[in-house]
Enzyme design. Structure first.
Site, PDB file in Angstrom:
ATOM      1  N   ARG A  36       0.821  -1.209   0.000  1.00  0.00           N
ATOM      2  CA  ARG A  36       0.000   0.000   0.000  1.00  0.00           C
ATOM      3  C   ARG A  36       0.857   1.263   0.000  1.00  0.00           C
ATOM      4  O   ARG A  36       0.466   2.280  -0.566  1.00  0.00           O
ATOM      5  CB  ARG A  36      -0.917  -0.029   1.239  1.00  0.00           C
ATOM      6  CG  ARG A  36      -1.893   1.135   1.341  1.00  0.00           C
ATOM      7  CD  ARG A  36      -2.719   1.008   2.618  1.00  0.00           C
ATOM      8  NE  ARG A  36      -3.684   2.086   2.765  1.00  0.00           N
ATOM      9  CZ  ARG A  36      -4.928   2.048   2.343  1.00  0.00           C
ATOM     10  NH1 ARG A  36      -5.373   0.967   1.714  1.00  0.00           N
ATOM     11  NH2 ARG A  36      -5.748   3.061   2.528  1.00  0.00           N
ATOM     12  N   HIS A  96      21.917 -20.465   6.961  1.00  0.00           N
ATOM     13  CA  HIS A  96      22.959 -19.454   6.711  1.00  0.00           C
ATOM     14  C   HIS A  96      22.767 -18.970   5.279  1.00  0.00           C
ATOM     15  O   HIS A  96      22.957 -19.740   4.328  1.00  0.00           O
ATOM     16  CB  HIS A  96      24.351 -20.065   6.911  1.00  0.00           C
ATOM     17  CG  HIS A  96      25.452 -19.035   6.993  1.00  0.00           C
ATOM     18  ND1 HIS A  96      25.826 -18.248   5.933  1.00  0.00           N
ATOM     19  CD2 HIS A  96      26.264 -18.688   8.032  1.00  0.00           C
ATOM     20  CE1 HIS A  96      26.817 -17.452   6.297  1.00  0.00           C
ATOM     21  NE2 HIS A  96      27.096 -17.690   7.582  1.00  0.00           N
ATOM     22  N   SER A 126      31.508 -13.852   5.093  1.00  0.00           N
ATOM     23  CA  SER A 126      30.130 -13.521   4.690  1.00  0.00           C
ATOM     24  C   SER A 126      29.864 -12.024   4.692  1.00  0.00           C
ATOM     25  O   SER A 126      29.220 -11.486   3.787  1.00  0.00           O
ATOM     26  CB  SER A 126      29.137 -14.222   5.627  1.00  0.00           C
ATOM     27  OG  SER A 126      29.269 -15.619   5.548  1.00  0.00           O
ATOM     28  N   HIS A 180       1.993  29.966  18.711  1.00  0.00           N
ATOM     29  CA  HIS A 180       1.164  29.226  19.679  1.00  0.00           C
ATOM     30  C   HIS A 180      -0.211  28.915  19.100  1.00  0.00           C
ATOM     31  O   HIS A 180      -1.157  28.651  19.848  1.00  0.00           O
ATOM     32  CB  HIS A 180       1.002  30.002  20.993  1.00  0.00           C
ATOM     33  CG  HIS A 180       2.286  30.372  21.649  1.00  0.00           C
ATOM     34  ND1 HIS A 180       2.958  29.522  22.500  1.00  0.00           N
ATOM     35  CD2 HIS A 180       3.049  31.502  21.556  1.00  0.00           C
ATOM     36  CE1 HIS A 180       4.072  30.119  22.914  1.00  0.00           C
ATOM     37  NE2 HIS A 180       4.153  31.306  22.350  1.00  0.00           N
ATOM     38  N   SER A 221     -16.079  10.596   3.939  1.00  0.00           N
ATOM     39  CA  SER A 221     -16.575   9.949   5.161  1.00  0.00           C
ATOM     40  C   SER A 221     -17.669   8.962   4.788  1.00  0.00           C
ATOM     41  O   SER A 221     -18.484   9.236   3.899  1.00  0.00           O
ATOM     42  CB  SER A 221     -17.121  11.000   6.129  1.00  0.00           C
ATOM     43  OG  SER A 221     -17.879  10.405   7.169  1.00  0.00           O
ATOM     44  N   LYS A 259     -17.878  15.699   3.910  1.00  0.00           N
ATOM     45  CA  LYS A 259     -16.495  15.783   4.389  1.00  0.00           C
ATOM     46  C   LYS A 259     -15.471  15.789   3.255  1.00  0.00           C
ATOM     47  O   LYS A 259     -15.544  15.010   2.321  1.00  0.00           O
ATOM     48  CB  LYS A 259     -16.194  14.617   5.343  1.00  0.00           C
ATOM     49  CG  LYS A 259     -16.998  14.615   6.626  1.00  0.00           C
ATOM     50  CD  LYS A 259     -16.705  15.822   7.512  1.00  0.00           C
ATOM     51  CE  LYS A 259     -15.326  15.783   8.121  1.00  0.00           C
ATOM     52  NZ  LYS A 259     -15.129  14.660   9.053  1.00  0.00           N
ATOM     53  N   ASN A 316     -11.592  15.590   3.862  1.00  0.00           N
ATOM     54  CA  ASN A 316     -10.590  15.441   4.910  1.00  0.00           C
ATOM     55  C   ASN A 316      -9.162  15.453   4.347  1.00  0.00           C
ATOM     56  O   ASN A 316      -8.933  14.980   3.233  1.00  0.00           O
ATOM     57  CB  ASN A 316     -10.808  14.127   5.663  1.00  0.00           C
ATOM     58  CG  ASN A 316     -12.186  14.042   6.284  1.00  0.00           C
ATOM     59  OD1 ASN A 316     -12.735  15.050   6.712  1.00  0.00           O
ATOM     60  ND2 ASN A 316     -12.756  12.857   6.322  1.00  0.00           N
ATOM     61  N   SER A 336      19.177  -8.759  11.745  1.00  0.00           N
ATOM     62  CA  SER A 336      17.729  -8.969  11.635  1.00  0.00           C
ATOM     63  C   SER A 336      16.983  -7.647  11.645  1.00  0.00           C
ATOM     64  O   SER A 336      16.003  -7.460  10.912  1.00  0.00           O
ATOM     65  CB  SER A 336      17.248  -9.869  12.770  1.00  0.00           C
ATOM     66  OG  SER A 336      17.642  -9.335  14.028  1.00  0.00           O
ATOM     67  N   GLU A 374      18.125  -4.661  10.709  1.00  0.00           N
ATOM     68  CA  GLU A 374      18.373  -3.917   9.469  1.00  0.00           C
ATOM     69  C   GLU A 374      17.539  -4.431   8.304  1.00  0.00           C
ATOM     70  O   GLU A 374      17.141  -3.660   7.426  1.00  0.00           O
ATOM     71  CB  GLU A 374      19.851  -3.991   9.094  1.00  0.00           C
ATOM     72  CG  GLU A 374      20.751  -3.134   9.948  1.00  0.00           C
ATOM     73  CD  GLU A 374      22.218  -3.355   9.672  1.00  0.00           C
ATOM     74  OE1 GLU A 374      23.031  -2.585  10.203  1.00  0.00           O
ATOM     75  OE2 GLU A 374      22.565  -4.312   8.939  1.00  0.00           O
ATOM     76  N   ARG A 375      17.290  -5.731   8.292  1.00  0.00           N
ATOM     77  CA  ARG A 375      16.491  -6.302   7.215  1.00  0.00           C
ATOM     78  C   ARG A 375      15.067  -5.747   7.222  1.00  0.00           C
ATOM     79  O   ARG A 375      14.358  -5.822   6.207  1.00  0.00           O
ATOM     80  CB  ARG A 375      16.456  -7.834   7.339  1.00  0.00           C
ATOM     81  CG  ARG A 375      17.792  -8.506   7.058  1.00  0.00           C
ATOM     82  CD  ARG A 375      17.742  -9.995   7.411  1.00  0.00           C
ATOM     83  NE  ARG A 375      19.062 -10.586   7.477  1.00  0.00           N
ATOM     84  CZ  ARG A 375      19.562 -11.449   6.584  1.00  0.00           C
ATOM     85  NH1 ARG A 375      18.829 -11.789   5.539  1.00  0.00           N
ATOM     86  NH2 ARG A 375      20.764 -11.945   6.740  1.00  0.00           N
TER      87      ARG A 375
END
Length: 434
Positions: A4, A68, A94, A141, A262, A268, A270, A307, A309-310
């Site tokens: 998606r 491996h 490796s 603000h 909506s 709507k 949005n 793991s 990083e993958r």
């Protein structure tokens, strides 16, 4: 990253097909370098170059048994090469292959992200020029402050994304390195000349020192830059979302024919794309922490980083590519309502000119800042309290003010144009106009 929120071009960089192709390039280049040194017979090199191929499904099947990925890949590769495959991966570990390939992928991804950013920069520059002179209210603000122009908001985005572009180029340079230095980085079974040859072929530079892996401070910096860019896009999206609120509706993100806002309320419209940008930005920024955590590995390496990083490297680059494109889509098709910006400027019935009144009272009346402030603030509070009142009329009726400022003075003070006179100087400083 789920389909998606993915574009095919950048997603393909992180597919196993591309990763194993880079691995194969590395192995072939290493054999070429060794052949140039007389360490691999020319006929074996030709066999390797002609027969080197792989099959992703077969690799995954082998990996399910050996647990491996590099061994699985090499087993599959050599099944196609045959006896000449004994020269493949000679003296390498490796991570020589995996880390170097990962850097190639990160460079490939950043190149696409840089292209997206350059496109977005051009769009923000166009919008800044288009609305350079359109007055709108500035806020601090969330409260009305003083007049500015809508173009100034886009100019701010342009300046921020220009800085981000430079950061992205720096991040690319940080990871455009590789290593083929063996198990703990000592070149115990491979010559430096081979490393330099391979990395030159890949368009990388040699990491001057590595352990079994390339140090993850480089990756952490890369991830941090992705996070900063995502934060900037969130800032832009949030500004548009705020300006689209019904009470003002000064701008509005594109709303396509046939689009529904909506399931319950047909009226709507949005800011769903901007909300999506803000939401995905949070994911990218949260992934930065993983990059930082990956810096501290045990001794010369462990694989606690691998793991993680993958997941975070593909997800973050793909997600950033997606929201860069979406922000460009929003700005390109942005609806701007000048009548609404003008109406919003007048909502506080003159309060936005309070500082000008303050300064004129000080300068023309010779009174203290405290006394001048008190005069303006008392009248301003009365305007806040009563919707039928405006600041100019109250000041005109206040003898403390009318003794100093004439009607002609108030006419000059309550003008928007003087607030905008120096905006072209800012645009010139940014290089948006000549």
């Amino acid at each position: 990253m789920i389909d998606r929120y993915s574009h095919p071009e950048i997603s393909a960089i992180w597919e196993l097909e591309n990763k194993f192709k880079i691995w194969t390039d590395i192995e072939i280049y290493a054999c070429e370098a060794r052949a140039n040194r007389g360490e691999v017979p020319k006929e074996d090199l030709e066999t390797i170059k002609q027969k080197a191929k792989f099959n992703v499904d077969e690799i995954l099947e082998i990996e399910s048994k050996v647990h491996h990925d590099v061994i699985a890949y090499l087993t599959n590769l050599n099944s196609y090469i045959g006896p000449a495959g004994r020269h493949v991966h000679f003296g390498l570990t490796s991570s020589d292959v995996g880390d170097t390939a990962l850097c190639v992928q990160m460079v490939q991804a950043m190149d696409l992200l840089i292209q997206r950013t350059e496109t977005l920069l051009q769009t923000t520059k166009e919008k800044a020029k288009e609305y350079k002179d359109l007055p709108c209210i500035g806020r601090s603000h969330g409260i009305h402050a003083e007049p500015m122009t809508l173009g100034l908001k886009f100019a701010l985005f342009y300046a921020e994304m220009t800085r981000n572009l430079e950061r992205m180029k720096d991040a690319r340079a940080q990871v455009a390195v590789g290593k083929l230095s063996g198990a703990v980085g000592t070149y115990s079974n491979i010559d430096l000349e081979i490393e330099e040859y391979v990395l030159t072929k890949l368009g990388l530079t040699v990491d001057p020192i590595a352990t079994q892996v390339i140090s993850r401070d480089r990756h952490a910096f890369y991830m941090s830059v992705l996070g900063v860019v995502a934060a900037s896009l969130d800032r832009m999206a949030t500004e548009i979302r705020l300006l689209q609120k019904t009470e003002g509706r000064e701008v509005e993100e594109p709303f396509a024919k046939g689009q529904k806002g909506s399931s319950a309320m047909p009226h709507k419209r949005n800011p769903v794309v901007c909300e999506r940008i803000s939401g995905i930005s949070r994911v990218i920024r949260s992934n930065v922490n993983v990059g930082l955590q990956n810096v501290g590995l045990w001794h010369e390496r462990d694989i606690s980083h691998s793991s993680a990083e993958r997941i975070v490297l593909p997800d973050s680059t793909i997600a950033l590519d997606y929201i860069l494109e979406k922000m460009n889509f929003v700005l390109k098709g942005l609806h701007v309502y000048p009548d609404a910006t003008e109406r919003t400027l007048n909502v506080t019935r003159g309060l936005i000119f309070s500082q000008k009144v303050l300064l004129w009272l000080i300068e023309k009346g010779g009174i203290s800042r405290e006394d001048a402030y008190l005069i303006v603030q008392e009248n301003a509070m009365a305007v806040w309290a009563d919707q039928s009142k405006n600041l100019r009329d109250l000041l005109k009726q206040d003898p403390r003010c009318s003794a100093i400022l004439k009607d002609s003075d108030l006419d000059e003070i309550f003008q928007i144009k003087p607030y905008l006179e120096r905006i072209p100087l800012i645009f010139k400083r940014l290089g948006i106009i000549d």
